[in-house]
Design a protein around this motif. Sequence first.
Motif, PDB file in Angstrom:
ATOM      1  N   UNK A   3       0.840  -1.183   0.000  1.00 18.36           N
ATOM      2  CA  UNK A   3       0.000   0.000   0.000  1.00 18.36           C
ATOM      3  C   UNK A   3       0.881   1.240   0.000  1.00 18.36           C
ATOM      4  N   UNK A   4       0.585   2.184  -0.894  1.00 20.08           N
ATOM      5  CA  UNK A   4       1.326   3.442  -0.912  1.00 20.08           C
ATOM      6  C   UNK A   4       0.798   4.339   0.198  1.00 20.08           C
ATOM      7  N   UNK A   5       1.734   5.017   0.850  1.00 16.98           N
ATOM      8  CA  UNK A   5       1.394   5.943   1.932  1.00 16.98           C
ATOM      9  C   UNK A   5       2.206   7.217   1.751  1.00 16.98           C
ATOM     10  N   UNK A   6       1.846   8.248   2.492  1.00 16.48           N
ATOM     11  CA  UNK A   6       2.572   9.511   2.483  1.00 16.48           C
ATOM     12  C   UNK A   6       3.127   9.756   3.876  1.00 16.48           C
ATOM     13  N   UNK A   7       4.383  10.176   3.937  1.00 19.70           N
ATOM     14  CA  UNK A   7       5.021  10.546   5.197  1.00 19.70           C
ATOM     15  C   UNK A   7       5.563  11.964   5.060  1.00 19.70           C
ATOM     16  N   UNK A   8       5.621  12.654   6.168  1.00 16.55           N
ATOM     17  CA  UNK A   8       6.104  14.029   6.173  1.00 16.55           C
ATOM     18  C   UNK A   8       7.572  14.040   6.559  1.00 16.55           C
ATOM     19  N   UNK A   9       8.395  14.592   5.672  1.00 14.78           N
ATOM     20  CA  UNK A   9       9.825  14.716   5.971  1.00 14.78           C
ATOM     21  C   UNK A   9      10.044  15.838   6.965  1.00 14.78           C
ATOM     22  N   UNK A  10      11.210  15.820   7.590  1.00 13.32           N
ATOM     23  CA  UNK A  10      11.579  16.869   8.535  1.00 13.32           C
ATOM     24  C   UNK A  10      11.543  18.260   7.924  1.00 13.32           C
ATOM     25  N   UNK A  11      11.720  18.353   6.603  1.00 15.86           N
ATOM     26  CA  UNK A  11      11.677  19.651   5.923  1.00 15.86           C
ATOM     27  C   UNK A  11      10.254  20.039   5.509  1.00 15.86           C
ATOM     28  N   UNK A  12       9.264  19.316   6.040  1.00 14.31           N
ATOM     29  CA  UNK A  12       7.831  19.578   5.807  1.00 14.31           C
ATOM     30  C   UNK A  12       7.369  19.278   4.387  1.00 14.31           C
ATOM     31  N   UNK A  13       8.086  18.437   3.685  1.00  7.23           N
ATOM     32  CA  UNK A  13       7.644  17.988   2.370  1.00  7.23           C
ATOM     33  C   UNK A  13       7.124  16.561   2.491  1.00  7.23           C
ATOM     34  N   UNK A  14       6.060  16.265   1.760  1.00  9.69           N
ATOM     35  CA  UNK A  14       5.490  14.921   1.758  1.00  9.69           C
ATOM     36  C   UNK A  14       6.283  14.037   0.811  1.00  9.69           C
ATOM     37  N   UNK A  15       6.542  12.811   1.233  1.00  9.85           N
ATOM     38  CA  UNK A  15       7.223  11.843   0.388  1.00  9.85           C
ATOM     39  C   UNK A  15       6.387  10.569   0.345  1.00  9.85           C
ATOM     40  N   UNK A  16       6.502   9.878  -0.765  1.00 14.26           N
ATOM     41  CA  UNK A  16       5.782   8.617  -0.912  1.00 14.26           C
ATOM     42  C   UNK A  16       6.596   7.488  -0.297  1.00 14.26           C
ATOM     43  N   UNK A  17       5.908   6.611   0.383  1.00 16.69           N
ATOM     44  CA  UNK A  17       6.521   5.424   0.978  1.00 16.69           C
ATOM     45  C   UNK A  17       5.572   4.262   0.711  1.00 16.69           C
TER      46      UNK A  17
END
Length: 189
Positions: A3-17
Amino acid sequence: MEQKIQLLQGNSQWVEARLCDMAPCHLSDFNNIWQAMLETLRAGDTFWDWARKKRLALSDDRYEAYAIEQDELKQGLLWLETRQHRSQWTIGQPLVYVEALASAPWNRRLINSNPWLRGVGTILLQFARKRSLDLGYQGRLGLHALPDSEAFYESRNMLNFGYDAEREMVYFEYGVLNPRHFGENDDAI
């Protein structure tokens, strides 16, 4: 399962995981990367045997094992038991029990005030609750928390049932969840 999910990086950008079934490469990352860091930090989950947990998930259908990875680096691990445990909130009703939940050391606020990825533990917890819905347990979910993790579960509005002398940890539980409300605050899953 993947399942694809979104996580928030420390720099406040969303990345796909991706959240997926645990695989040997996930165990390798724990053993070769995480474990030395956790040992240095004296984390409570340093010596968890994820290889054993994965073997049980493969050989006993009561157990399930999952991982989150982003850019081929493992960010979180989850091990569930789905048939044996019963609710303390709704006495005797089945629930999904979180046997182990771990976020990579660089994603833990207790270790790093600005985690590389935020939300790994929350997504794993939400996924476990979704498994409870999938299994017909109405979102009931229980776990015993390591001392350093108690505040995390309290901040996720899990009910604190107090110290369990037998397990030597505090027991937390989610009660019944209205499935139509699931997703309003849990968009990642």
